[in-house]
Design a protein around this motif. Structure first.
Motif, short mmCIF file in Angstrom:
data_model
loop_
_atom_site.label_atom_id
_atom_site.label_comp_id
_atom_site.label_asym_id
_atom_site.label_seq_id
_atom_site.Cartn_x
_atom_site.Cartn_y
_atom_site.Cartn_z
N LYS B 51 4.37 2.03 26.31
CA LYS B 51 3.99 0.78 26.95
C LYS B 51 4.55 -0.46 26.26
O LYS B 51 4.76 -1.48 26.91
CB LYS B 51 2.46 0.67 27.00
N THR B 52 4.74 -0.35 24.94
CA THR B 52 5.16 -1.54 24.20
C THR B 52 6.40 -1.27 23.37
O THR B 52 6.52 -0.22 22.74
CB THR B 52 4.04 -2.00 23.24
N LEU B 53 7.30 -2.23 23.39
CA LEU B 53 8.49 -2.14 22.55
C LEU B 53 8.26 -3.02 21.34
O LEU B 53 8.07 -4.23 21.48
CB LEU B 53 9.71 -2.63 23.35
N VAL B 54 8.25 -2.38 20.18
CA VAL B 54 8.12 -3.16 18.95
C VAL B 54 9.52 -3.30 18.37
O VAL B 54 10.15 -2.30 18.01
CB VAL B 54 7.19 -2.48 17.93
N GLU B 91 4.18 -10.02 24.16
CA GLU B 91 2.76 -10.09 23.81
C GLU B 91 2.56 -11.28 22.88
O GLU B 91 1.51 -11.90 22.86
CB GLU B 91 2.31 -8.80 23.11
N ASP B 92 3.59 -11.58 22.08
CA ASP B 92 3.52 -12.69 21.13
C ASP B 92 4.71 -13.61 21.38
O ASP B 92 5.72 -13.54 20.69
CB ASP B 92 3.53 -12.17 19.68
N PRO B 93 4.58 -14.51 22.35
CA PRO B 93 5.73 -15.34 22.74
C PRO B 93 6.26 -16.21 21.61
O PRO B 93 7.41 -16.62 21.63
CB PRO B 93 5.21 -16.22 23.88
N GLN B 94 5.43 -16.50 20.60
CA GLN B 94 5.90 -17.34 19.50
C GLN B 94 6.82 -16.58 18.58
O GLN B 94 7.91 -17.04 18.24
CB GLN B 94 4.72 -17.90 18.69
N ARG B 96 7.77 -13.25 19.08
CA ARG B 96 8.58 -12.32 19.88
C ARG B 96 8.97 -11.05 19.11
O ARG B 96 10.14 -10.77 18.86
CB ARG B 96 9.83 -13.02 20.41
N THR B 97 7.93 -10.29 18.73
CA THR B 97 8.21 -9.01 18.09
C THR B 97 7.70 -7.83 18.91
O THR B 97 8.13 -6.71 18.73
CB THR B 97 7.53 -8.92 16.70
N ARG B 98 6.75 -8.11 19.81
CA ARG B 98 6.19 -7.03 20.62
C ARG B 98 6.37 -7.37 22.10
O ARG B 98 5.97 -8.43 22.55
CB ARG B 98 4.70 -6.85 20.32
N CYS B 99 6.92 -6.43 22.82
CA CYS B 99 7.18 -6.69 24.23
C CYS B 99 6.50 -5.63 25.09
O CYS B 99 6.69 -4.42 24.88
CB CYS B 99 8.68 -6.68 24.49
#
Lengths: 291, 180
Positions: B51-54, B91-94, B96-99
């Motif tokens: 579900k998430t790209l780190v 998930e963290d737009p500031q 940008r490490t998790r998408c």
């Protein structure tokens, strides 16, 4: 006498026998025309020889006229022979229709035979060749499929693709043609693909074949690739890494003897056209040519 | 620590093409390349149901077989393009490490859900959010097993189109949906 080639297995000797048989009965008067056309004065009545120089000149005119006559007869004879050959060719095609339609090697030889006679079984849509053999239709179908493959791969390779790759793609797709057997999937050869592209290019479509190194490529973009670019692509063909060709500026200057600027210009242009992709590893730059 | 790629995942041909790991300078070629990256990222995460790209854990950026990898800046470029295309959300737009990977775009899910509702006779009747992602009727549908967050997004779209209405339930999974 019977046709020897009907009983022998498919081979090039079949064609040799056909030609021999077709030409076996030369027109009776041909013996004369095989030799020098000019008639020697001795063959004229003795009265000519007794006349003076003026008479000789008039005689010369008569010789020229006679020579022309014989030229014309010779030509007529030759045309008669060609017509005879065409008829024989048509008969041959009728008898071997199946092989021509299904065996690429046989078909290639057959087309080779037609060419010097000026017979083009591919162009005539109607008439004897189109209706009987229908191979014009076969090449039309093939050229459409080839064009499809070229256009679909253009974004990948910039509009230049190896003939062998086109064949692989079509074979993988299991593309069926009017004459393709289900058991013999590849009943068309690379030669057939090249022939169909030649047909396409006659229609002014911008498709053409081009030889790069040992490979035959199909170019489907209208831009002219000049000599420099072709040389670079040649080099890339020779320096394959796996399925892809690759060059560097250094490699180009070394192998082709160009200066740095010329090499860089050619590579940048090929990059710009999308025919090459850049691979930057640290400070090194490699230019790859996709399949 | 990067995750390992399971053997079952089939890599496309372009993954073994060295220039794939250099962002192309020619814009037309770059477009094709970014398209290929989008396709790869989406398929990888959809097939393996991740579900998430780190960013720093994703194993796709490096192909040891051909000794090529994307640089940090290039990864950013690929990801920005990916998010812009609508297939992912930070998930963290500031930082940008998790998408969050949207296996299907909310709009696609919305129309899939509505089509399913119509063909299964749910129009003018109610079903729960839970049934949508884990019910018996949804075998093989694109929204089976989907993130609830994602489903809500899709349902929100349907609501704005007037094709459904949402009711609050006891738990969020029991929220009811009425299709029109």
């Amino acid at each position: 006498s019977s046709y020897p080639y009907l009983r022998s297995p498919p081979s090039s000797s079949r064609f040799y026998f056909f030609m021999k048989w077709a030409l076996q009965s030369p027109p009776p008067a041909s013996r004369i025309f095989n030799h020098n056309i000019y008639i020697l004065p001795t063959q004229y009545p003795m009265s000519h020889r007794r006349r003076g120089v003026g008479a000789a000149r008039a005689g010369a005119k008569a010789y020229t006229k006679k020579a022309e006559e014989m030229n014309a007869v010779s030509l007529a004879r030759a045309m008669e022979t060609v017509e005879k050959l065409e008829v024989k060719l048509e008969g041959f095609a009728k008898t071997h229709k199946h092989e021509i339609q299904h065996d690429p090697a046989f078909r290639a030889k057959f087309l080779e035979m037609c060419a010097p006679l000026g017979v083009d079984p591919l162009s005539a849509e109607k008439g004897f060749w189109g209706n009987m053999l229908g191979i014009g239709e076969f090449y039309y179908e093939l050229s459409v499929k080839v064009a499809e493959v070229c256009l679909a791969s253009r974004s990948r390779n910039g509009g230049i693709i190896r003939v062998s790759e086109v064949k692989d793609i079509l074979t993988q797709r299991g593309t069926k043609f009017k004459f393709a057997d289900s058991k013999n999937k590849s009943s068309y050869s690379e030669e057939d693909i090249v022939t169909s592209v030649k047909k396409l290019s006659k229609l002014g479509s911008g498709f053409r074949t081009v030889e790069v190194g040992k490979s035959m490529m199909i170019v489907s973009v209208p831009e002219e690739l000049d000599d420099d670019h072709m040389k670079v692509m040649d080099l890339a063909e020779e320096n394959r890494c796996g399925a892809y060709g690759v060059v560097t500026v250094k490699g180009v200057t070394a192998e082709l003897g160009w200066d740095h600027d010329r090499a860089k210009r050619a590579l940048e242009l090929l990059l710009g056209k999308g025919m090459a992709w850049l691979d930057a590893v640290g400070a090194e730059k490699y230019y790859w040519f996709p399949r | 620590m990067t995750a390992t790629i399971p053997d079952s995942f089939k890599f496309p041909d372009f993954y073994n093409f060295p220039p794939f790991f250099t962002i192309q300078p020619v814009l037309a070629t770059r477009e094709k390349q970014l398209g290929q990256w989008r396709e790869l990222i989406l398929r990888y995460h959809t097939d393996l149901k991740i579900k998430t790209l780190v960013l720093h854990e994703c194993p796709l950026w490096k192909n040891p077989k051909i000794e090529r990898e994307l640089t940090g800046d290039e990864i950013r470029l690929v990801m920005d393009d990916f998010v812009t295309s609508g297939h992912g959300e930070w998930e963290d737009p500031q930082t940008r490490t998790r998408c969050r990977i949207l296996w299907r775009k909310p709009e696609q899910l919305a129309s899939d859900i509505y089509d399913w509702a119509v063909s299964n006779g749910y129009v003018n009747s109610v079903c729960t959010v839970f049934e949508l992602h884990s019910g018996e009727d949804v075998n093989g549908m694109s929204f089976q097993g989907a993130d609830e967050e994602l489903l809500r997004r899709a349902l929100g779209i349907l609501e704005s189109q007037g094709k459904c209405a949402l009711f609050r339930g006891d738990t969020s999974s029991e929220d009811g949906i009425k299709f029109f």
